[in-house]
Design a protein around this motif. Structure first.
Motif, PDB file in Angstrom:
ATOM      1  N   LEU A  43       0.814  -1.215   0.000  1.00 37.26           N
ATOM      2  CA  LEU A  43       0.000   0.000   0.000  1.00 37.26           C
ATOM      3  C   LEU A  43       0.850   1.267   0.000  1.00 37.26           C
ATOM      4  CD1 LEU A  43      -2.797  -0.971   2.560  1.00 37.26           C
ATOM      5  CD2 LEU A  43      -3.054  -0.705   0.086  1.00 37.26           C
ATOM      6  N   GLN A  44       2.074   1.170   0.490  1.00 33.73           N
ATOM      7  CA  GLN A  44       2.890   2.384   0.583  1.00 33.73           C
ATOM      8  C   GLN A  44       3.714   2.661  -0.666  1.00 33.73           C
ATOM      9  OE1 GLN A  44       5.320   1.561   4.050  1.00 33.73           O
ATOM     10  NE2 GLN A  44       7.114   1.211   2.779  1.00 33.73           N
ATOM     11  N   GLN A  45       3.502   1.871  -1.700  1.00 38.13           N
ATOM     12  CA  GLN A  45       4.174   2.164  -2.955  1.00 38.13           C
ATOM     13  C   GLN A  45       3.457   3.312  -3.658  1.00 38.13           C
ATOM     14  OE1 GLN A  45       7.069   0.611  -3.624  1.00 38.13           O
ATOM     15  NE2 GLN A  45       6.678  -0.351  -1.631  1.00 38.13           N
ATOM     16  N   PRO A  46       4.134   4.421  -3.971  1.00 42.30           N
ATOM     17  CA  PRO A  46       3.476   5.551  -4.643  1.00 42.30           C
ATOM     18  C   PRO A  46       2.816   5.103  -5.940  1.00 42.30           C
ATOM     19  CG  PRO A  46       5.657   6.172  -3.885  1.00 42.30           C
ATOM     20  CD  PRO A  46       5.559   4.679  -3.705  1.00 42.30           C
ATOM     21  N   MET A 124      -0.539   3.026   5.870  1.00 42.04           N
ATOM     22  CA  MET A 124      -1.661   3.276   6.778  1.00 42.04           C
ATOM     23  C   MET A 124      -2.332   4.612   6.461  1.00 42.04           C
ATOM     24  SD  MET A 124      -1.863   0.667   8.714  1.00 42.04           S
ATOM     25  CE  MET A 124      -0.886  -0.676   9.374  1.00 42.04           C
ATOM     26  N   ALA A 125      -1.540   5.595   6.053  1.00 44.11           N
ATOM     27  CA  ALA A 125      -2.121   6.889   5.689  1.00 44.11           C
ATOM     28  C   ALA A 125      -3.106   6.722   4.537  1.00 44.11           C
ATOM     29  CB  ALA A 125      -1.016   7.880   5.317  1.00 44.11           C
ATOM     30  N   ARG A 126      -2.772   5.865   3.573  1.00 42.12           N
ATOM     31  CA  ARG A 126      -3.690   5.617   2.452  1.00 42.12           C
ATOM     32  C   ARG A 126      -4.974   4.959   2.923  1.00 42.12           C
ATOM     33  NH1 ARG A 126      -2.107   2.305  -2.094  1.00 42.12           N
ATOM     34  NH2 ARG A 126      -3.872   3.355  -3.044  1.00 42.12           N
ATOM     35  N   VAL A 127      -4.869   4.113   3.935  1.00 40.01           N
ATOM     36  CA  VAL A 127      -6.083   3.506   4.511  1.00 40.01           C
ATOM     37  C   VAL A 127      -6.899   4.567   5.239  1.00 40.01           C
ATOM     38  CG1 VAL A 127      -6.941   1.824   6.183  1.00 40.01           C
ATOM     39  CG2 VAL A 127      -5.010   1.222   4.723  1.00 40.01           C
ATOM     40  N   MET A 128      -6.227   5.418   6.009  1.00 44.71           N
ATOM     41  CA  MET A 128      -6.910   6.422   6.816  1.00 44.71           C
ATOM     42  C   MET A 128      -7.749   7.372   5.971  1.00 44.71           C
ATOM     43  SD  MET A 128      -3.762   7.115   9.455  1.00 44.71           S
ATOM     44  CE  MET A 128      -4.511   8.293  10.592  1.00 44.71           C
ATOM     45  N   VAL A 129      -7.235   7.759   4.805  1.00 44.95           N
ATOM     46  CA  VAL A 129      -7.965   8.711   3.970  1.00 44.95           C
ATOM     47  C   VAL A 129      -8.850   8.018   2.937  1.00 44.95           C
ATOM     48  CG1 VAL A 129      -6.251  10.506   4.285  1.00 44.95           C
ATOM     49  CG2 VAL A 129      -6.063   8.980   2.316  1.00 44.95           C
ATOM     50  N   GLY A 130      -8.832   6.682   2.923  1.00 40.38           N
ATOM     51  CA  GLY A 130      -9.733   5.942   2.046  1.00 40.38           C
ATOM     52  C   GLY A 130      -9.201   5.641   0.662  1.00 40.38           C
ATOM     53  N   GLN A 195      -4.451  13.216   3.192  1.00 39.52           N
ATOM     54  CA  GLN A 195      -4.853  12.965   1.803  1.00 39.52           C
ATOM     55  C   GLN A 195      -3.824  13.544   0.833  1.00 39.52           C
ATOM     56  OE1 GLN A 195      -8.490  14.853  -0.081  1.00 39.52           O
ATOM     57  NE2 GLN A 195      -9.164  12.725   0.087  1.00 39.52           N
ATOM     58  N   ARG A 196      -3.347  14.750   1.106  1.00 30.01           N
ATOM     59  CA  ARG A 196      -2.323  15.350   0.253  1.00 30.01           C
ATOM     60  C   ARG A 196      -1.057  14.499   0.246  1.00 30.01           C
ATOM     61  NH1 ARG A 196       0.606  20.988   1.763  1.00 30.01           N
ATOM     62  NH2 ARG A 196       1.583  19.551   3.233  1.00 30.01           N
ATOM     63  N   PHE A 197      -0.695  13.983   1.410  1.00 34.08           N
ATOM     64  CA  PHE A 197       0.477  13.121   1.539  1.00 34.08           C
ATOM     65  C   PHE A 197       0.345  11.888   0.646  1.00 34.08           C
ATOM     66  CE2 PHE A 197       2.580   9.763   4.360  1.00 34.08           C
ATOM     67  CZ  PHE A 197       3.872  10.078   3.978  1.00 34.08           C
ATOM     68  N   ALA A 198      -0.820  11.227   0.721  1.00 35.62           N
ATOM     69  CA  ALA A 198      -1.035  10.011  -0.067  1.00 35.62           C
ATOM     70  C   ALA A 198      -1.060  10.314  -1.558  1.00 35.62           C
ATOM     71  CB  ALA A 198      -2.329   9.339   0.367  1.00 35.62           C
TER      72      ALA A 198
END
Length: 218
Positions: A43-46, A124-130, A195-198
């Motif tokens: 999930l953390q792969q850009p 996890m950030a990608r999960v948090m923002v959906g 969201q901006r981070f992801a």
């Protein structure tokens, strides 16, 4: 990471690939953690596309059937990640509550902590923002919506409890209304920064100019 990954919750979000082949028959609890570790890593792969069970199994060098011996569905895997997010973040909020007097200082620390958690755990950030939950089961997004509702409530409680300490400051709203407005703004700021981070491929850090931004909102 050692060849026998720690089965503690902390190991889930390291974002490091586990040494899957180091042991032919890992214990059930260890295999569960390995699955979640690799899911978080993928999930953390850009620019990562939707993670499939086939891709996850291939990364782990196991069959899809082997995944389903530990999780009934991919949704359950995501639920385990969400459980980790919730227990980590709200456990830390409780610790902040014990150490920091109620009020704006506590709210500022909570905001900084949540953003730092996301920054250290990009998957996890990608999960948090959906972003990672698109096309997944609807209940997963509902759980993350509830997460932000609970965060808003924690901020609101801190600000309300600290309102009396700010009595010398001229107030234009009642303490409850002021706490509600400030908490809403802070929660939206947290969600927006994550969201901006992801969506920037993890290039725009959530903590960028954080102190100055929080000072403006509080």
């Amino acid at each position: 990471m050692s060849s026998a990954p720690d089965a503690s919750a902390d190991s889930v979000v390291t974002g490091q690939a586990p040494a899957v082949a180091a042991r032919k028959r890992p214990k059930p609890g260890e295999r569960r953690v390995q699955i979640l570790q690799v899911l978080a890593e993928m999930l953390q792969q850009p620019g990562a596309e939707r993670v499939t069970t086939a891709a996850l199994a291939a990364r782990l060098a196991v069959s899809e059937a082997a995944l389903y011996r530990h999780f009934a569905s991919k949704a359950q895997m995501f639920e385990a990640l969400i459980d980790f997010i919730e227990s980590s973040v709200f456990g830390l909020i409780n610790q902040i509550g014990e150490r920091e007097p109620a009020g704006r200082a506590r709210a500022a620390r909570i905001v900084a902590m949540v953003l730092q958690f996301g920054e250290k755990n990009p998957g996890m950030a990608r999960v948090m923002v959906g972003d990672a939950l698109v096309f997944e089961h609807e209940r997963l997004q509902q759980r993350m919506n509830q997460f932000f509702d609970k965060l808003d409530a924690a901020l609101r409680q801190s600000l309300r409890d600290g309102a009396l300490a700010d009595a010398a400051e001229p107030a234009t709203l009642t303490p409850d209304a002021d706490a509600r407005v400030r908490a809403s703004v802070l929660t939206a700021f947290v969600a927006g920064r994550l969201q901006r981070f992801a969506r920037s491929g993890f290039r725009r850090a959530p903590s960028e100019q954080l102190g100055a931004c929080i000072a403006r909102m509080l």
